[in-house]
Enzyme design. Sequence first.
Site, PDB file in Angstrom:
ATOM      1  N   SER A 181       0.139   4.716   4.467  1.00 48.52           N
ATOM      2  CA  SER A 181       1.454   5.329   4.306  1.00 48.52           C
ATOM      3  C   SER A 181       2.371   4.260   3.750  1.00 48.52           C
ATOM      4  O   SER A 181       1.907   3.303   3.122  1.00 48.52           O
ATOM      5  CB  SER A 181       1.956   5.865   5.656  1.00 48.52           C
ATOM      6  OG  SER A 181       3.173   6.563   5.497  1.00 48.52           O
ATOM      7  N   GLY A 182       3.680   4.409   3.995  1.00 49.55           N
ATOM      8  CA  GLY A 182       4.609   3.356   3.657  1.00 49.55           C
ATOM      9  C   GLY A 182       4.724   2.365   4.799  1.00 49.55           C
ATOM     10  O   GLY A 182       3.878   2.315   5.708  1.00 49.55           O
ATOM     11  N   ASP A 183       5.805   1.584   4.780  1.00 55.70           N
ATOM     12  CA  ASP A 183       5.984   0.560   5.814  1.00 55.70           C
ATOM     13  C   ASP A 183       6.325   1.161   7.175  1.00 55.70           C
ATOM     14  O   ASP A 183       6.109   0.532   8.204  1.00 55.70           O
ATOM     15  CB  ASP A 183       7.093  -0.412   5.392  1.00 55.70           C
ATOM     16  CG  ASP A 183       6.714  -1.202   4.155  1.00 55.70           C
ATOM     17  OD1 ASP A 183       5.600  -1.757   4.125  1.00 55.70           O
ATOM     18  OD2 ASP A 183       7.522  -1.254   3.208  1.00 55.70           O
ATOM     19  N   GLY A 184       6.856   2.385   7.195  1.00 57.53           N
ATOM     20  CA  GLY A 184       7.310   2.970   8.452  1.00 57.53           C
ATOM     21  C   GLY A 184       6.204   3.198   9.462  1.00 57.53           C
ATOM     22  O   GLY A 184       6.416   3.048  10.668  1.00 57.53           O
TER      23      GLY A 184
ATOM     24  N   GLY B 219      13.302  -0.804   7.291  1.00 55.17           N
ATOM     25  CA  GLY B 219      13.610   0.444   6.612  1.00 55.17           C
ATOM     26  C   GLY B 219      13.933   1.601   7.527  1.00 55.17           C
ATOM     27  O   GLY B 219      14.264   2.693   7.043  1.00 55.17           O
TER      28      GLY B 219
ATOM     29  N   GLU C  76       5.697   1.734  13.454  1.00 61.63           N
ATOM     30  CA  GLU C  76       5.351   2.475  14.665  1.00 61.63           C
ATOM     31  C   GLU C  76       4.184   1.817  15.398  1.00 61.63           C
ATOM     32  O   GLU C  76       4.191   1.692  16.625  1.00 61.63           O
ATOM     33  CB  GLU C  76       4.985   3.914  14.320  1.00 61.63           C
ATOM     34  CG  GLU C  76       6.149   4.802  13.932  1.00 61.63           C
ATOM     35  CD  GLU C  76       5.733   6.263  13.828  1.00 61.63           C
ATOM     36  OE1 GLU C  76       4.711   6.637  14.454  1.00 61.63           O
ATOM     37  OE2 GLU C  76       6.417   7.033  13.125  1.00 61.63           O
TER      38      GLU C  76
ATOM     39  N   SER D 247       6.482   5.524  -0.231  1.00 63.14           N
ATOM     40  CA  SER D 247       7.474   5.158  -1.244  1.00 63.14           C
ATOM     41  C   SER D 247       7.942   3.723  -1.073  1.00 63.14           C
ATOM     42  O   SER D 247       8.249   3.034  -2.047  1.00 63.14           O
ATOM     43  CB  SER D 247       8.667   6.127  -1.186  1.00 63.14           C
ATOM     44  OG  SER D 247       9.171   6.237   0.133  1.00 63.14           O
ATOM     45  N   GLY D 248       7.994   3.243   0.176  1.00 59.61           N
ATOM     46  CA  GLY D 248       8.348   1.854   0.429  1.00 59.61           C
ATOM     47  C   GLY D 248       7.110   1.063   0.780  1.00 59.61           C
ATOM     48  O   GLY D 248       6.537   1.250   1.860  1.00 59.61           O
TER      49      GLY D 248
END
Length: 648
Positions: free
Chosen positions: A237-240, A617, A244, A270-271
């Site tokens: 995924s992204g950095d998010g 982010g 988690e 996206s990030g």
Amino acid sequence: MLGKPGQELTQSWAHKPSRSLDKAEAMAPPPPPPPPAVNTPLLHGEFGSYPARGSRFALTLTPQALYIQRLRPKPEARPRGGLVPLTEVSGCCTLRSQRASDPAAYFCIYTYPQGKRGGRRRTARTFQADGAATYEENRAEVQHWATVLMCLLRGLPLPGDREITPELLTKPPRLLLLVNPFGGRGLAWQWCKNHVLPMITEAGLSFNLIQTERQNHARELVQGLKLSEWDGIVTLSGDGLLFEVLNGLLHRPDWEKAIRMPVGILPCGSGNALAGAVNQHGGFEQALGLDLLLNCSLLLCRGGDRPLDLLSVTLASGSRCISFLSVAWGFVSDVDIQSERFRALGSARFTLGAMLGLATLHTYRGRLSYLPASGEPVSPSPAQGLPRAKSELTLAPAPAPSLTHSPLHRSVSDLPLPLPQPQPQPPLTSPSSPEPLPILALNGGGPELAGDWAGDAPLSPDPLLPSPPASPKAAVLSPITEGAPETPESSGLPPPTPDAPVATCTGGPPDHLLPPLDAPLPPGWVTLEEDFVLTLAMLPSHLGADLVAAPNARFDDGLVHLFWVRGGISRAALLRLFLAMERGTHLSLGYPQVGYATTLAFRLEPLTPRGVLTVDGEQVEYGPLQAQVHPGLGRLLTGPPGRPAGEP
């Protein structure tokens, strides 16, 4: 053997740290011989081709590359595609003909070469060992080649005088893959299925895959894992999603052990800032989108990991979170959060958000204090000695997070998979037994290894060898069991300073450099009270996949790279600053409004009533915060370090 000062310390899939010293260690055999030089030939041999068309090839394997030269029908002075760097190889397997009378054995190598116009394309090249009269002798030859190549790919030492056998290959690492199916404009699951799973299967890695269903699902999952069953957790995924995972590990009762679980990231969002830093560390040129994903997947197949600095951030309410990337206030956090409504654009959302942010540029009054890193002069500031701003928020520890979460003994088939078939899909995992190879071509290629090749008998995996790559589609998932966390171990962190107040901790190591958030700072800190356009605290080098905000940062340098831009900078200058950040040259522009310092800890006190604060982010509560770096607290799956892009 201890590394030299400044030498990067990495650990391959094959070398897990020892937890205790065995008494028999004194009688252990001598250490393996030093690795051969980069261009030293390890193996050389002549092979036929598959399909058989009369071609013959000479193969030479070195620690860094495989050289392929055609011998017949016409030798090539400069063979096209004849140099295959091991950085482009995901794995290999051995095969045999389904025709019983064929004495030859076969050796297939999976590569992802870079095209002239950029972009990688999967290629499977199969060679025929037919120099001996019997299949057993030819099989021993390809087995020898496959074993040496896989040892090189996984970072395993080659024995000096001992025989090279498949027993040198240790049990493949077991990875937990967490996929956010909505990441990257909804492409995350498609990219995972079409590119990531085939590649890591070719590499012989073992994995279980779970799709996250909601926000904080990954945090809940990792809080219930039995750590001893896993060698790494990888997010797609992204950095998010990695944010988690790390915070879920931090809030386990055995956090001291859990936070050392190697984590990795495959960019499908996206990030993709951390993935950009991993890509640079691996020696690849800057990349975006699918190219970045394939680069990072190749590095993951190699298995190297290294220490990762983590930042503990204390928020205004007294709660803490862990950060691996950045803390931002002002222009950067505004763009990050306000561009959420453009998420369908993928990474282009940040470009559009930046343009809108420049059009409505704001300044924010605040107080920024930091503890300079050792050796950096503490420059006096006219703002030093100012009275501390008092937070209107009551400082109190946040309640401990509930440990109730979705059961982990569920298989992936219990989760909704967004596939067109009406029936629930079979769970995804790595193969445990050989199966026919036509379904290997999951990356858009044809069935290179099985089929009617102008009269050639199709090939099948050699059943006497460890399971070769097989289709993830046909595999069966072993359950993820939930178990009690293992006994915590000492973190090895330095103790707090005696008689010094320590900020409230809700999990994780003590912040021994920080007083409580409402207490004065100790001597030696630098304080600035300014109108800021932005403040940004960075750990790794990248703020985005193509933004090198801290060009000198390393994953484990023990530093927070602190940037700020004061008010008074023009929109044109700010735009030039971010354009130069794509090459990491923004600090050489010489703008007087731009400041930079390497620090160990910092405190940020917004004096403007409204604003946006982000950690990695993710938006957090607005108000005073402070943070301290914890050097090497985590571990990051990076693959082996490579030469910087452009070096010979």
